[in-house]
Design a protein around this motif. Structure first.
Motif, mmCIF file in Angstrom:
data_model
loop_
_atom_site.group_PDB
_atom_site.id
_atom_site.type_symbol
_atom_site.label_atom_id
_atom_site.label_comp_id
_atom_site.label_asym_id
_atom_site.label_seq_id
_atom_site.Cartn_x
_atom_site.Cartn_y
_atom_site.Cartn_z
ATOM 1 N N TRP A 377 37.627 65.535 46.316
ATOM 2 C CA TRP A 377 38.015 65.777 44.935
ATOM 3 C C TRP A 377 36.767 65.728 44.064
ATOM 4 C CZ3 TRP A 377 42.745 67.439 43.777
ATOM 5 C CH2 TRP A 377 43.762 67.204 44.700
ATOM 6 N N GLU A 378 36.712 66.628 43.079
ATOM 7 C CA GLU A 378 35.536 66.712 42.219
ATOM 8 C C GLU A 378 35.945 66.857 40.763
ATOM 9 O OE1 GLU A 378 32.252 68.773 45.220
ATOM 10 O OE2 GLU A 378 33.328 70.037 43.767
ATOM 11 N N GLY A 379 35.113 66.296 39.889
ATOM 12 C CA GLY A 379 35.294 66.506 38.463
ATOM 13 C C GLY A 379 36.301 65.607 37.784
ATOM 14 N N GLY A 380 36.848 64.630 38.493
ATOM 15 C CA GLY A 380 37.818 63.737 37.884
ATOM 16 C C GLY A 380 37.160 62.560 37.190
ATOM 17 N N ALA A 381 37.980 61.807 36.475
ATOM 18 C CA ALA A 381 37.458 60.622 35.795
ATOM 19 C C ALA A 381 36.925 59.610 36.793
ATOM 20 C CB ALA A 381 38.560 59.997 34.937
ATOM 21 N N LEU A 382 37.507 59.576 37.988
ATOM 22 C CA LEU A 382 37.019 58.713 39.062
ATOM 23 C C LEU A 382 36.543 59.583 40.218
ATOM 24 C CD1 LEU A 382 39.840 56.017 39.053
ATOM 25 C CD2 LEU A 382 37.430 55.589 38.533
ATOM 26 N N PRO A 383 35.344 59.363 40.717
ATOM 27 C CA PRO A 383 34.844 60.184 41.829
ATOM 28 C C PRO A 383 35.526 59.833 43.141
ATOM 29 C CG PRO A 383 33.260 58.490 41.256
ATOM 30 C CD PRO A 383 34.340 58.416 40.220
ATOM 31 N N ASP A 384 35.496 60.772 44.045
ATOM 32 C CA ASP A 384 36.107 60.606 45.367
ATOM 33 C C ASP A 384 35.149 59.830 46.265
ATOM 34 O OD1 ASP A 384 37.381 60.811 47.792
ATOM 35 O OD2 ASP A 384 37.742 62.967 47.665
ATOM 36 N N GLY A 385 35.555 58.643 46.661
ATOM 37 C CA GLY A 385 34.720 57.825 47.533
ATOM 38 C C GLY A 385 35.372 57.500 48.853
ATOM 39 N N ARG A 386 36.473 58.171 49.163
ATOM 40 C CA ARG A 386 37.178 57.907 50.418
ATOM 41 C C ARG A 386 36.918 59.067 51.379
ATOM 42 N NH1 ARG A 386 43.583 56.812 51.609
ATOM 43 N NH2 ARG A 386 43.238 55.535 53.449
ATOM 44 N N PRO A 387 36.067 58.881 52.353
ATOM 45 C CA PRO A 387 35.683 60.004 53.225
ATOM 46 C C PRO A 387 36.869 60.547 54.009
ATOM 47 C CG PRO A 387 34.926 57.915 54.135
ATOM 48 C CD PRO A 387 35.451 57.612 52.770
ATOM 49 N N LYS A 388 36.882 61.875 54.190
ATOM 50 C CA LYS A 388 37.943 62.537 54.943
ATOM 51 C C LYS A 388 37.361 63.158 56.209
ATOM 52 C CE LYS A 388 39.936 62.380 50.702
ATOM 53 N NZ LYS A 388 39.275 61.766 49.527
ATOM 54 N N SER A 389 37.921 62.790 57.326
ATOM 55 C CA SER A 389 37.518 63.428 58.577
ATOM 56 C C SER A 389 38.148 64.817 58.635
ATOM 57 C CB SER A 389 37.992 62.593 59.764
ATOM 58 O OG SER A 389 39.413 62.546 59.795
ATOM 59 N N ALA A 390 37.784 65.591 59.662
ATOM 60 C CA ALA A 390 38.349 66.933 59.804
ATOM 61 C C ALA A 390 39.869 66.881 59.888
ATOM 62 C CB ALA A 390 37.768 67.612 61.047
ATOM 63 N N GLU A 391 40.399 65.820 60.482
ATOM 64 C CA GLU A 391 41.853 65.686 60.633
ATOM 65 C C GLU A 391 42.546 65.547 59.280
ATOM 66 O OE1 GLU A 391 45.135 62.649 62.706
ATOM 67 O OE2 GLU A 391 42.981 62.384 63.035
ATOM 68 N N TYR A 392 41.865 64.929 58.320
ATOM 69 C CA TYR A 392 42.478 64.658 57.012
ATOM 70 C C TYR A 392 41.847 65.475 55.890
ATOM 71 C CZ TYR A 392 44.763 60.690 59.241
ATOM 72 O OH TYR A 392 45.542 59.900 60.061
ATOM 73 N N CYS A 393 41.148 66.539 56.230
ATOM 74 C CA CYS A 393 40.455 67.342 55.228
ATOM 75 C C CYS A 393 41.432 68.278 54.517
ATOM 76 C CB CYS A 393 39.317 68.137 55.872
ATOM 77 S SG CYS A 393 38.286 69.001 54.673
ATOM 78 N N ASN A 394 42.217 67.714 53.620
ATOM 79 C CA ASN A 394 43.175 68.469 52.828
ATOM 80 C C ASN A 394 43.495 67.656 51.581
ATOM 81 O OD1 ASN A 394 45.741 66.778 53.409
ATOM 82 N ND2 ASN A 394 44.946 67.248 55.461
ATOM 83 N N PRO A 395 43.994 68.295 50.534
ATOM 84 C CA PRO A 395 44.186 67.579 49.267
ATOM 85 C C PRO A 395 45.212 66.458 49.329
ATOM 86 C CG PRO A 395 45.075 69.805 49.141
ATOM 87 C CD PRO A 395 44.275 69.740 50.389
ATOM 88 N N GLU A 396 46.109 66.489 50.295
ATOM 89 C CA GLU A 396 47.114 65.431 50.388
ATOM 90 C C GLU A 396 46.665 64.260 51.245
ATOM 91 O OE1 GLU A 396 49.875 65.284 48.542
ATOM 92 O OE2 GLU A 396 48.973 67.054 47.637
ATOM 93 N N ASN A 397 45.495 64.387 51.891
ATOM 94 C CA ASN A 397 44.982 63.336 52.768
ATOM 95 C C ASN A 397 45.975 63.025 53.893
ATOM 96 O OD1 ASN A 397 43.053 61.582 53.673
ATOM 97 N ND2 ASN A 397 43.181 60.151 51.961
ATOM 98 N N ARG A 398 46.525 64.089 54.486
ATOM 99 C CA ARG A 398 47.481 63.955 55.591
ATOM 100 C C ARG A 398 46.862 64.449 56.896
ATOM 101 N NH1 ARG A 398 52.704 62.761 54.397
ATOM 102 N NH2 ARG A 398 53.323 62.889 52.196
ATOM 103 N N SER A 399 47.286 63.850 57.964
ATOM 104 C CA SER A 399 46.806 64.240 59.284
ATOM 105 C C SER A 399 47.273 65.648 59.631
ATOM 106 C CB SER A 399 47.309 63.255 60.339
ATOM 107 O OG SER A 399 47.079 63.755 61.634
#
Length: 705
Positions: A377-399
Motif C-alpha cells: 500500500w502506498e500514499g496513505g496516512a500510515l505507510p505499509d510496514g507488513r511485508p507480503k510474500s508472493a503467496e499474500y501479494c494482493n490487496p486483501e492480504n489473503r493466501s
C-alpha cells in the motif's frame, strides 16, 4: 468510587427522578429499550469465566475490574432483569444512576427550551448542550475549529475531505431536487421516531468525513525519511462524546503551545497528527438523543431494522451498521463471535466488508492505494510496514493457496510509520489486535508484534491510568485496529476512555481529558520507532539551569529518567494467552543533545551523571534516576535552541525523548575586538600590560611609605 446499593434500597429521590423525567417517550424506537428511557448504573459481581462471558456479551461497553471480579455497566432495566434471570446479582450504583438521570433530564430540558439550537447563520453554533454539557462540540463546531486552526496556523495545519457519509451519498444520488438531511429521515423513520428530533437542529446537507492534519510540513517534507504519524478516529460510535473532544483538545494544545512548550515544538516538528470524525451522520442524531443510545451509522436502506418492539412499532432507530465491525480485515471471520449478522443488532457488520461510505473513506485515507508491482500500500496516512510474500501479494492480504488472511506475518521493529488509535468510551482500557480468536492463529489473539504492542499499551496505560488488557472480555472482528495492523503492520489500539456515556463536563475536564493527554503526550515522544522506544525508560521534567545563557558559557540541564512506568493487566479472557509481563530495568545512562534528536545524523550526546531520585520506588530504587549534565554553548548562535534528553536502561534500550528550550544570548561585542588574531596577545598588548603592571607596583610602593 460510588458505593453500590441493592435494587430494593433505591432511594425515594431516585425513584422520583425516574418518574419526573421531562423527556419524550422512546418506546421501542429507543434502541430496543421499552422502558421509558430509564438508564441504570450497575455493578455486577461475577464468580467465574462463564458468568463474565455472558455478562460482557449482553452489556454494552462494560468495565471489568478483574481484581474485584466486578463488572460496571450502564443498562436498561430489561438488561438488568436478564442478568438476574441468569443467576447473577446486579447492584444499582445509586449515586451514579442519579447523576446519569440528571444528565438525561437536563439534556431533555435543553432540547425543549431550544438551548441547544444550532443557530443557523451564526459564526459559531452552540454546543451539544449549554451549561453542564457545553464542553462537547457538535460536528459543525468541530469542523469550524478545523477551519479556525488552519487559518491561524497555515504552516502547521491542513484539512482534507476524505469522503461522504451515508446521508451525504444518498443526497448526491438525487437527479432532481436535493433532499435535505431531514427529508431522508422522513423517508425511512416512522412518525414516532421523527418526533424525537428537532428538524431545526439538523443540517440541510450532511457533513462529510474530514481530517485535520498537523505537522511542520515544510521541515518534514525536506527530510528523506517520512515523519511518523499518529492517526486518530473519533466518534465511530455516535453517542460517545468524550473521544472526539479529547482528540480535538490535544490537537489544539499542540498548536497553542508550539512556541512556548519545547515538547509541543518537538512533537509538531517531528510527527504528523491526523484526527478524523468518523460518523458525522450518527453524531447528529446522538446530539439530540437524550438516552445516548445512538451507536451505528444512519443506513436505513441495506441496514434497516424492521423488527417491531413489544408495542408493535418498528425499531427503526436500531437500523444502521456498526462501522467498527465493517472493516474488511477479519470481517465475519467465522471465529468465536465478534460481530452480528442481525440488522437490528448493536454490532451489525453490514452486508459486505467495507460496505459503508464512512468505512471506505477512512480506510482509503489510512492505507492509500495498492501497488501490485511493489506489493504494498502506498500514499496513505500510515505507510505499509507488513511485508507480503508472493503467496499474500494482493490487496486483501489473503493466501493465494487457501484464501485465508495472513494472521502471522509481523512488521519490522524498525517500523517508523507511527500508530493508529480509535477513540471510544467508556471502559477505561487500552486494547490491541487481534480482537478475535481464529483456528488459523491457533485460537490465539496474539499478533506477530504482540510483545511490542503490549509494551506500548502498558506504557500508555501507566500514563492514562487505564487497564492494558487487549480484549474487553469479548471478541470483536472487522474493527479499525485489526485493519490498521492487518494491512499495514502499524501498532493499532482502541482506547476506551472515561467512565460513562453520560459524562459530565466536570468529570471530563478533571479526569478524562488530563488522563488521555498524558498518554498521548508519552506516545508522541516514542513515535519515531514505536515498536522499540517503549522498551526503554521514559524521560520527563527536562529543566535548564537558567532561562537564558550567554554564548560561550555553560548551563546545567536536569531530567528524571524512569523505567518503572508500566501498568500491567490480564488479557481480558482467561482462555487466551496473557500479554507478556514487562521487565523493569535499572537506568544505565542518559545523554543530552543540542538541536538534533538522538537518531539524527550528526547528533552528539553529552553524558549526564545519574543520582538518586525522590520519585524512585523502594522496590526498584535504581529504575528511576535524576540525570544532571552541562551544556557548553560555545559556538551556538544567539537565539532559541532545543535540548533533548534520552535515557537508556540496563538492557541497552534507549527510550522516550523529552525536550527543553535553551535560549542563548550573544557574547559582548568587545570580546572580539583585538587585532592579534586567535586570542593571543600582540606586542602592543604586552607593552601596555607591562606598563600597567609597573604603574601598579609604583602605586603600591608609594602607599607603603
Amino acid at each position: 468510587m460510588f458505593k453500590p446499593t441493592c435494587p430494593s434500597k433505591l432511594s425515594a429521590a431516585l425513584a422520583l427522578a425516574f418518574a419526573s423525567m421531562a423527556m419524550p417517550a422512546h418506546t421501542a424506537d429507543s434502541h430496543a429499550h421499552d422502558d421509558g428511557g430509564a438508564v441504570l448504573s450497575i455493578i455486577v459481581p461475577y464468580a467465574n469465566e462463564n458468568q463474565l462471558a455472558f455478562a460482557t456479551k449482553l452489556l454494552d461497553h462494560p468495565y471489568v475490574d478483574q481484581k474485584k471480579m466486578q463488572i460496571h455497566a450502564e443498562v436498561a432495566p430489561a438488561e438488568m432483569e436478564a442478568l438476574k434471570a441468569a443467576g447473577m446479582a446486579p447492584q444499582i450504583n445509586e449515586a451514579e444512576t442519579a447523576r446519569i438521570q440528571h444528565f438525561i433530564q437536563s439534556r431533555a430540558q435543553d432540547v425543549k427550551s431550544g438551548g441547544i439550537a444550532r443557530a443557523l447563520g451564526v459564526a459559531k453554533p452552540s454546543s451539544i448542550a449549554n451549561g453542564v454539557h457545553a464542553c462537547y462540540r457538535t460536528v459543525e463546531q468541530i469542523y469550524q475549529t478545523y477551519d479556525e486552526l488552519a487559518a491561524k496556523y497555515p504552516k502547521l495545519v491542513k484539512i482534507q475531505t476524505l469522503g461522504k457519509s451515508w446521508i451525504g451519498a444518498e443526497q448526491d444520488k438525487s437527479a432532481t431536487s436535493r433532499p435535505t438531511f431531514y427529508d431522508l429521515l422522513t423517508k425511512y423513520l416512522p412518525e414516532s421516531a421523527l418526533a424525537l428530533f428537532d428538524k431545526a437542529l439538523l443540517p440541510a446537507d450532511a457533513s462529510p468525513i474530514k481530517a485535520i492534519i498537523v505537522g511542520n510540513f515544510e521541515k518534514q517534507d525536506a527530510q528523506t525519511e517520512r515523519p511518523p504519524n499518529m492517526v486518530w478516529t473519533g466518534g465511530i460510535h455516535a453517542r460517545e462524546y468524550a473521544p472526539q473532544e479529547v482528540g480535538m483538545k490535544f490537537i489544539e494544545w499542540l498548536l497553542a503551545n508550539y512556541e512556548s512548550d519545547a515538547n509541543a515544538r518537538m512533537m509538531v516538528d517531528t510527527n504528523r497528527y491526523h484526527f478524523i470524525v468518523h460518523n458525522p451522520d450518527g453524531r447528529k442524531l446522538a446530539e439530540q438523543d437524550a438516552n445516548a443510545r445512538q451507536r451505528k451509522n444512519i443506513n436505513y436502506e441495506t441496514a434497516e431494522c424492521t423488527t417491531a418492539g413489544s408495542d408493535g412499532i418498528p425499531r427503526t432507530l436500531d437500523s444502521g451498521v456498526d462501522l467498527n465491525r465493517n472493516y474488511p480485515f477479519g470481517w465475519a471471520t467465522g471465529g468465536t463471535g465478534g460481530s452480528d449478522s442481525n440488522v437490528c443488532g448493536a454490532t451489525y457488520r453490514g452486508v459486505t466488508p467495507a460496505s459503508e461510505p464512512e468505512t471506505q473513506a477512512v480506510l482509503n485515507y489510512m492505507r492509500g492505494t495498492w501497488n501490485q508491482a511493489a506489493c504494498k500500500w502506498e500514499g496513505g496516512a500510515l505507510p505499509d510496514g507488513r511485508p507480503k510474500s508472493a503467496e499474500y501479494c494482493n490487496p486483501e492480504n489473503r493466501s493465494s493457496n487457501t484464501g485465508e488472511l495472513d494472521w502471522k506475518t509481523g512488521a519490522s521493529d524498525e517500523y517508523g510509520g507511527g500508530v493508529f488509535i480509535d477513540l471510544h468510551s467508556n471502559a477505561r482500557a487500552v486494547l490491541w489486535p487481534w480482537g478475535v480468536e481464529r483456528t488459523e492463529n491457533d485460537f490465539n489473539t496474539h499478533t506477530p508484534n504482540n510483545k511490542g504492542m503490549a509494551v506500548i499499551a502498558q506504557r500508555l496505560a501507566y500514563h492514562n491510568n487505564y487497564s492494558s488488557q487487549q480484549l474487553l472480555s469479548y471478541n470483536t472482528e472487522g474493527t479499525t485496529k485489526d485493519a490498521a495492523y492487518g494491512y499495514l503492520g502499524a501498532p493499532a489500539y482502541t482506547v476506551e476512555m472515561g467512565r460513562s456515556f453520560y459524562e459530565d463536563c466536570g468529570v471530563f475536564e478533571r479526569e478524562t481529558y488530563p488522563e488521555n493527554f498524558n498518554g498521548f503526550h508519552y506516545l508522541s515522544r516514542v513515535l519515531h520507532r514505536v515498536y522499540k522506544l517503549p522498551f526503554g525508560p521514559d524521560t520527563v521534567n527536562v529543566v535548564m539551569g537558567a532561562s537564558s545563557v550567554q554564548s560561550g558559557n555553560k548551563v546545567a540541564v536536569t531530567a528524571t529518567v524512569d523505567d518503572n512506568r508500566y501498568r500491567y493487566s490480564n488479557a481480558g479472557q482467561s482462555t487466551i494467552k496473557p500479554p507478556p509481563y514487562p521487565v523493569v530495568y535499572n537506568i544505565a545512562s542518559a545523554k543530552a543533545y543540542v538541536n538534533k534528536l538522538p537518531w539524527e545524523a550528526g547528533a552528539v550526546g553529552v553524558e549526564m551523571k545519574l543520582s538518586e531520585s525522590a520519585q524512585a520506588r523502594s522496590d526498584f530504587p535504581d529504575a528511576t534516576k535524576t540525570a544532571t549534565g552541562e551544556i557548553d554553548t560555545t559556538g551556538l548562535p544567539a537565539g532559541r535552541h532545543m535540548v533533548y534528553v534520552q535515557g537508556t536502561n540496563a538492557d541497552g534500550k534507549p527510550g522516550a525523548v523529552s525536550a527543553a528550550f535553551l535560549d542563548v544570548t550573544a557574547a559582548p561585542a568587545d570580546a572580539d575586538d583585538d587585532d592579534s588574531g586567535g586570542g593571543a596577545l600582540g606586542w602592543f598588548d604586552l607593552a601596555a600590560l607591562a606598563a600597567g603592571l609597573g604603574a601598579i607596583a609604583g602605586l603600591r610602593r608609594r602607599r607603603n611609605h
